[in-house]
Design a protein around this motif. Structure first.
Motif: not given
Length: 387
Positions: A256-263
């Motif tokens: 989730a942290r990776r996805a949020l960084d991507s966003a």
């Protein structure tokens, strides 16, 4: 559990963080194309000790406690899920089952091999049973000093390249109280009579493989019986699932942290109406809600792991942390697709993959629904006892 020296652990975590971002994340494109983790990365992960995180030092492991282990899994899971999948069955489940339920001889034989990077599978689920152990069909029949195993296990992670499987099997035809009809066996995968089905095609999680394990008259010696005692297998398996659930919850939080960084990156780069979409308040709401929920999941996971290290029974808290973290990850990756807009639906961009990869977290190591029932059952049992 005291665990690894804190300074050593902090240095290891910093090294892992760099390795994940500089090596594992860049290799994802190749894994998406080939569906296999490259051999050289597997070797590097073995050399870094990632297969032996929780094994005691005397068996060649790093001796991490559960708090350190779950923190490591969160860091590793910033990269695509297959990296955790290949290591975590060893450490989170089979090692845990061996440590809690294995004989001294079984620990001495298997823990160094698993710490060194031999791959393990956890054989619980079947075509007709998962959490419902009364419906388990795989039978272990006594034969001389050993047993003969017959049955099929389904959706078994790492089955195509496992060296050993911890197989749950009935040692009694009758369903007994407290699941005493189920025992656990350490079965080398090259034992005659074992075959592995073809790797299942999945919605996501490239590079991680699941397949059937089929056993036809598989002879194992008596010392394959985990703990040397019948009827303890399911209990040991369920205890090791606490660690498995913390591992899945940690994986969900890390991804989730990776996805949020991507966003965050996309929202700052993508312009609409002449400015970055990160300036728009409804985009900011999705970013903020995601940050809030990731933080809550991290706190739950850290609390449950700390309690486990203190010797508390964390069955309920591990289940709660796994449910919250996996459901949270589903909400975060959904928002990330929304922030990406039309690009979020295209395979060319990462958001679509994050969405597909994350869906399994709400299913394996106990579905959200099974864990809700388990949590409620324990709540009601405690209420009755105190009433």
């Amino acid at each position: 559990m005291s665990g690894m020296d804190q300074d050593v652990f902090d240095a290891f975590l910093e090294q892992l963080k760099r390795y994940v971002r500089e090596r594992l994340v860049p290799a994802e494109k190749q894994i998406l194309e080939t569906d296999v983790i490259p051999d050289e990365i597997m070797k590097e992960m073995r050399d870094m000790g990632l297969f032996g995180l929780t094994m005691p030092e005397e068996f060649g492991g790093a001796g991490m406690n559960i708090s350190q282990y779950t923190r490591t899994i969160r860091e590793l899971s910033y990269a695509m899920p297959c990296y955790r999948s290949i290591t975590s069955i060893n450490i989170g489940m089979v090692c845990s089952a061996l440590m809690k339920g294995g004989t001294a001889e079984q620990k001495a034989e298997w823990l160094p091999r698993l710490a060194g990077g031999e791959i393990a599978s956890f054989g619980l689920t079947e075509p007709g049973s998962g959490s419902d152990s009364a419906a388990m069909q795989t039978m272990a029949t006594r034969s001389g000093n050993g047993y003969v195993l017959n049955g099929t296990k389904r959706y078994i992670t790492n089955a195509p390249f496992a060296n050993v499987a911890l197989i749950m099997a009935r040692t009694s035809k009758e369903a007994l109280p407290k699941n005493a009809h189920v025992s656990a066996f350490l079965v080398p995968m090259d034992t005659p009579g074992i075959s592995v089905g073809k790797s299942d095609k999945k919605m996501g999680q490239a590079g991680s493989h699941i397949a059937d394990i089929i056993m036809e008259d598989v002879h194992v010696p008596g010392d394959a019986l985990l703990g040397g005692e019948e009827g303890k297998g399911f209990v040991t398996a369920m205890q090791s699932l606490d660690n498995g659930r913390l591992s899945v919850g940690s994986a969900a939080a890390g991804y989730a942290r990776r996805a949020l960084d991507s966003a965050m990156r996309y929202a700052n780069e993508r312009k609409a109406f002449g400015e970055p979409i990160a300036n728009f308040q409804l985009i900011q709401q999705m970013l903020a809600d995601s940050e809030i929920e990731i933080y809550a999941a991290e706190c739950m996971l850290e609390d449950a792991a700390r309690r486990a290290d203190a010797g508390e029974n964390i069955l309920r808290k591990a289940a709660a942390a796994k449910v919250f973290a996996s459901e949270m990850c589903g909400r975060v990756v959904d928002r990330v697709v929304q922030i990406y807009g039309g690009a979020g639906y295209l395979a060319e961009y990462d958001a679509e993959r994050f969405f597909r990869d994350s869906r399994i977290y709400r299913i394996y190591e106990g579905t959200t629904q099974i864990l809700q029932l388990q949590i409620a059952k324990h709540m009601l049992r405690e209420w009755s006892a105190s009433a």
